[in-house]
Scaffold this motif. Structure first.
Motif, PDB file in Angstrom:
ATOM      1  N   HIS A 152       0.662  -1.362  -0.002  1.00 30.44           N
ATOM      2  CA  HIS A 152       0.226  -0.040  -0.021  1.00 30.44           C
ATOM      3  C   HIS A 152       0.818   1.124  -0.094  1.00 30.44           C
ATOM      4  O   HIS A 152       0.239   2.497  -0.190  1.00 30.44           O
ATOM      5  CB  HIS A 152      -0.772   0.014   1.315  1.00 30.44           C
ATOM      6  CG  HIS A 152      -0.431  -0.418   2.405  1.00 30.44           C
ATOM      7  ND1 HIS A 152       0.764   0.447   2.976  1.00 30.44           N
ATOM      8  CD2 HIS A 152      -0.285  -1.406   3.262  1.00 30.44           C
ATOM      9  CE1 HIS A 152       1.355  -0.026   4.039  1.00 30.44           C
ATOM     10  NE2 HIS A 152       0.724  -1.141   4.477  1.00 30.44           N
ATOM     11  N   ASP A 208      -6.226 -14.542  -1.053  1.00 24.49           N
ATOM     12  CA  ASP A 208      -6.776 -13.183  -1.124  1.00 24.49           C
ATOM     13  C   ASP A 208      -6.809 -12.499  -2.839  1.00 24.49           C
ATOM     14  O   ASP A 208      -7.780 -11.542  -2.974  1.00 24.49           O
ATOM     15  CB  ASP A 208      -5.783 -12.110  -0.316  1.00 24.49           C
ATOM     16  CG  ASP A 208      -6.094 -12.325   0.976  1.00 24.49           C
ATOM     17  OD1 ASP A 208      -7.031 -13.120   1.543  1.00 24.49           O
ATOM     18  OD2 ASP A 208      -5.479 -11.502   2.061  1.00 24.49           O
ATOM     19  N   GLU A 209      -5.865 -12.695  -3.247  1.00 22.99           N
ATOM     20  CA  GLU A 209      -5.694 -12.339  -4.793  1.00 22.99           C
ATOM     21  C   GLU A 209      -6.988 -12.886  -5.508  1.00 22.99           C
ATOM     22  O   GLU A 209      -7.958 -11.811  -6.317  1.00 22.99           O
ATOM     23  CB  GLU A 209      -4.393 -12.849  -5.545  1.00 22.99           C
ATOM     24  CG  GLU A 209      -3.466 -11.722  -5.404  1.00 22.99           C
ATOM     25  CD  GLU A 209      -2.180 -12.240  -6.248  1.00 22.99           C
ATOM     26  OE1 GLU A 209      -1.552 -11.336  -6.929  1.00 22.99           O
ATOM     27  OE2 GLU A 209      -1.814 -13.534  -6.188  1.00 22.99           O
ATOM     28  N   GLN A 211      -9.853 -14.000  -4.449  1.00 25.67           N
ATOM     29  CA  GLN A 211     -11.090 -13.398  -3.834  1.00 25.67           C
ATOM     30  C   GLN A 211     -11.392 -12.081  -4.190  1.00 25.67           C
ATOM     31  O   GLN A 211     -12.482 -11.656  -4.628  1.00 25.67           O
ATOM     32  CB  GLN A 211     -10.886 -13.423  -2.265  1.00 25.67           C
ATOM     33  CG  GLN A 211     -11.091 -14.973  -1.744  1.00 25.67           C
ATOM     34  CD  GLN A 211     -12.728 -15.672  -1.939  1.00 25.67           C
ATOM     35  OE1 GLN A 211     -13.470 -14.628  -2.083  1.00 25.67           O
ATOM     36  NE2 GLN A 211     -12.764 -16.935  -1.690  1.00 25.67           N
ATOM     37  N   TYR A 212     -10.274 -11.334  -4.206  1.00 24.84           N
ATOM     38  CA  TYR A 212     -10.349  -9.625  -4.641  1.00 24.84           C
ATOM     39  C   TYR A 212     -10.988  -9.648  -6.301  1.00 24.84           C
ATOM     40  O   TYR A 212     -11.849  -9.068  -6.558  1.00 24.84           O
ATOM     41  CB  TYR A 212      -9.027  -9.041  -4.617  1.00 24.84           C
ATOM     42  CG  TYR A 212      -8.929  -7.372  -4.916  1.00 24.84           C
ATOM     43  CD1 TYR A 212      -9.842  -6.552  -4.036  1.00 24.84           C
ATOM     44  CD2 TYR A 212      -8.896  -7.009  -6.089  1.00 24.84           C
ATOM     45  CE1 TYR A 212      -9.743  -5.396  -4.480  1.00 24.84           C
ATOM     46  CE2 TYR A 212      -8.994  -5.639  -6.587  1.00 24.84           C
ATOM     47  CZ  TYR A 212      -9.575  -4.867  -5.554  1.00 24.84           C
ATOM     48  OH  TYR A 212      -9.458  -3.566  -5.983  1.00 24.84           O
ATOM     49  N   TRP A 213     -10.383 -10.559  -6.771  1.00 29.31           N
ATOM     50  CA  TRP A 213     -10.560 -10.599  -8.513  1.00 29.31           C
ATOM     51  C   TRP A 213     -11.998 -10.830  -8.643  1.00 29.31           C
ATOM     52  O   TRP A 213     -12.902 -10.284  -9.410  1.00 29.31           O
ATOM     53  CB  TRP A 213      -9.685 -11.368  -9.139  1.00 29.31           C
ATOM     54  CG  TRP A 213     -10.215 -11.521 -10.775  1.00 29.31           C
ATOM     55  CD1 TRP A 213      -9.411 -10.839 -11.682  1.00 29.31           C
ATOM     56  CD2 TRP A 213     -10.712 -12.671 -11.066  1.00 29.31           C
ATOM     57  NE1 TRP A 213     -10.134 -11.415 -12.891  1.00 29.31           N
ATOM     58  CE2 TRP A 213     -10.969 -12.208 -12.684  1.00 29.31           C
ATOM     59  CE3 TRP A 213     -11.707 -13.516 -10.822  1.00 29.31           C
ATOM     60  CZ2 TRP A 213     -11.725 -13.119 -13.413  1.00 29.31           C
ATOM     61  CZ3 TRP A 213     -12.476 -14.548 -11.689  1.00 29.31           C
ATOM     62  CH2 TRP A 213     -12.379 -14.128 -13.075  1.00 29.31           C
ATOM     63  N   GLN A 215     -14.783 -11.041  -6.602  1.00 28.85           N
ATOM     64  CA  GLN A 215     -15.699 -10.064  -5.663  1.00 28.85           C
ATOM     65  C   GLN A 215     -15.712  -8.743  -6.829  1.00 28.85           C
ATOM     66  O   GLN A 215     -16.951  -8.268  -6.901  1.00 28.85           O
ATOM     67  CB  GLN A 215     -15.038  -9.875  -4.491  1.00 28.85           C
ATOM     68  CG  GLN A 215     -15.322 -10.685  -3.420  1.00 28.85           C
ATOM     69  CD  GLN A 215     -14.761 -10.215  -2.077  1.00 28.85           C
ATOM     70  OE1 GLN A 215     -14.123  -9.036  -1.900  1.00 28.85           O
ATOM     71  NE2 GLN A 215     -14.499 -11.315  -0.940  1.00 28.85           N
ATOM     72  N   THR A 216     -14.589  -8.268  -7.360  1.00 31.18           N
ATOM     73  CA  THR A 216     -14.706  -7.038  -8.391  1.00 31.18           C
ATOM     74  C   THR A 216     -15.533  -7.562  -9.446  1.00 31.18           C
ATOM     75  O   THR A 216     -16.439  -6.749 -10.108  1.00 31.18           O
ATOM     76  CB  THR A 216     -13.340  -6.934  -8.606  1.00 31.18           C
ATOM     77  OG1 THR A 216     -12.512  -6.565  -7.651  1.00 31.18           O
ATOM     78  CG2 THR A 216     -13.286  -5.743  -9.670  1.00 31.18           C
ATOM     79  N   SER A 271      -5.154  -4.218  -9.469  1.00 27.28           N
ATOM     80  CA  SER A 271      -4.672  -4.590  -8.160  1.00 27.28           C
ATOM     81  C   SER A 271      -4.790  -3.436  -6.987  1.00 27.28           C
ATOM     82  O   SER A 271      -4.548  -2.411  -7.473  1.00 27.28           O
ATOM     83  CB  SER A 271      -3.163  -5.247  -7.937  1.00 27.28           C
ATOM     84  OG  SER A 271      -2.869  -5.340  -6.705  1.00 27.28           O
ATOM     85  N   PRO A 272      -5.338  -3.757  -5.801  1.00 23.79           N
ATOM     86  CA  PRO A 272      -5.449  -2.646  -4.826  1.00 23.79           C
ATOM     87  C   PRO A 272      -4.123  -2.211  -4.187  1.00 23.79           C
ATOM     88  O   PRO A 272      -3.912  -1.202  -3.671  1.00 23.79           O
ATOM     89  CB  PRO A 272      -6.255  -3.236  -3.798  1.00 23.79           C
ATOM     90  CG  PRO A 272      -5.766  -4.615  -3.698  1.00 23.79           C
ATOM     91  CD  PRO A 272      -5.798  -4.934  -5.288  1.00 23.79           C
TER      92      PRO A 272
END
Length: 303
Positions: A152, A208-209, A211-213, A215-216, A271-272
């Motif tokens: 971050h 985590d990667e 899941q983020y993809w 959900q988006t 990516s965040p």
């Protein structure tokens, strides 16, 4: 032995002593220092008087070091060598010393190493030392000059500069995409084996990667999965037909270009997190770190 204050006279005497102790001759020391033999003898005598000890046993045709002289020679040689090394670095804007860098393993293997020769060729006097890890560096106790983080960008007590953003998209072998009818059908992922990087960034969970993809894109993921402690292993497993891996743009460019991997659907997600170069707060005063950071930015601009 009680040392006096390190005045100019004492420092000059220590330098003269070191040369004389190396040569074991006041005459040869005088030639090296461009002084007379009597001037060297005078400097050594003044140093002995300041220290309150005898450093040499003077014989008619030979010099011998006393025990105190031997001890002093060891200490002075080591410290004068360190000083000479630092002065040499300063004179060349510190671009001839060591540069110790920590980098995430897959970023090092797939992005940095193919380009590293450019940096070495540009700064041939630098000694580059690369170490890989997924975790963060403790700059208080470890001897790293800087690190590349995927995160971050906010690290307490440290200076960070953004290098580049990242995007993520599922990838697999061409054969796997055909077998599981993935082209244009992301919903068919429910029948696939998902390949996870268990440590995509510091303190991340193993899925985590993905899941983020998901959900988006508003998708569900299957439970069938396999995880690895490095992203390059997950990508290699995907090439070998084991399943579908989450690919980062910076990691998969070559495999996509030569057809070893395919992107069965055009659903890339930004990516965040991003890549940063991180160092101590005073680190950017180092020309070595500045040079490395600027080289990274130049390479990224051409990526």
């Amino acid at each position: 032995m009680q040392l006096p204050k390190l005045t100019g006279s004492v420092l000059s005497g220590l330098h003269c002593f070191l040369i004389a102790a190396d040569q074991m001759s006041f005459t040869r020391a005088a030639e090296i220092l461009c002084l007379t033999q009597s001037a060297v003898s005078h400097k050594i005598k003044n140093l002995e008087d300041s220290l309150g000890v005898q450093l040499f046993v003077r014989q008619p045709r030979k010099l011998l070091l006393t025990e105190e002289g031997k001890r002093l020679k060891t200490v002075v040689a080591q410290n004068f060598g360190d000083i000479a090394h630092e002065l040499r670095d300063l004179k060349t804007l510190e671009l001839s010393g060591d540069l110790n860098v920590s980098v995430p393993p897959t970023f090092a293997q797939t992005w940095l190493l193919p380009r590293l020769k450019h940096f070495i060729d540009k700064y041939p006097a630098l000694r580059f030392h690369l170490r890989t890890r997924n975790g963060l560096v403790d700059f208080q106790t470890e001897s790293f000059d800087c690190a590349i983080y995927f995160g971050h960008g906010k690290y307490q007590g440290l200076h960070s500069e953004k290098l580049m953003d990242e995007s993520m998209i599922p990838v697999c072998s061409p054969q796997y995409a055909q077998e599981y009818q993935l082209y244009g059908h992301p919903e068919n992922l429910m029948t696939c084996m998902l390949l996870h990087d268990a440590a995509p960034w510091a303190r991340a969970g193993r899925n985590d990667e993905w899941q983020y993809w998901a959900q988006t894109n508003g998708l569900q993921l299957p439970d069938n999965s396999c995880s690895f402690d490095r992203a390059d292993l997950a990508l290699q497993a995907a090439q070998n037909g084991l399943g579908v891996a989450m690919g980062r743009r910076s990691f998969i460019a070559e495999q996509i270009r030569d057809g070893r991997l395919v992107m069965p659907f055009d659903m890339a997600v930004t990516s965040p997190l991003s890549y940063y170069v991180v160092c101590r707060q005073d680190g950017m005063a180092s020309p070595r770190i500045k040079a490395f950071q600027q080289w990274l930015l130049d390479e990224i601009a051409e990526f």
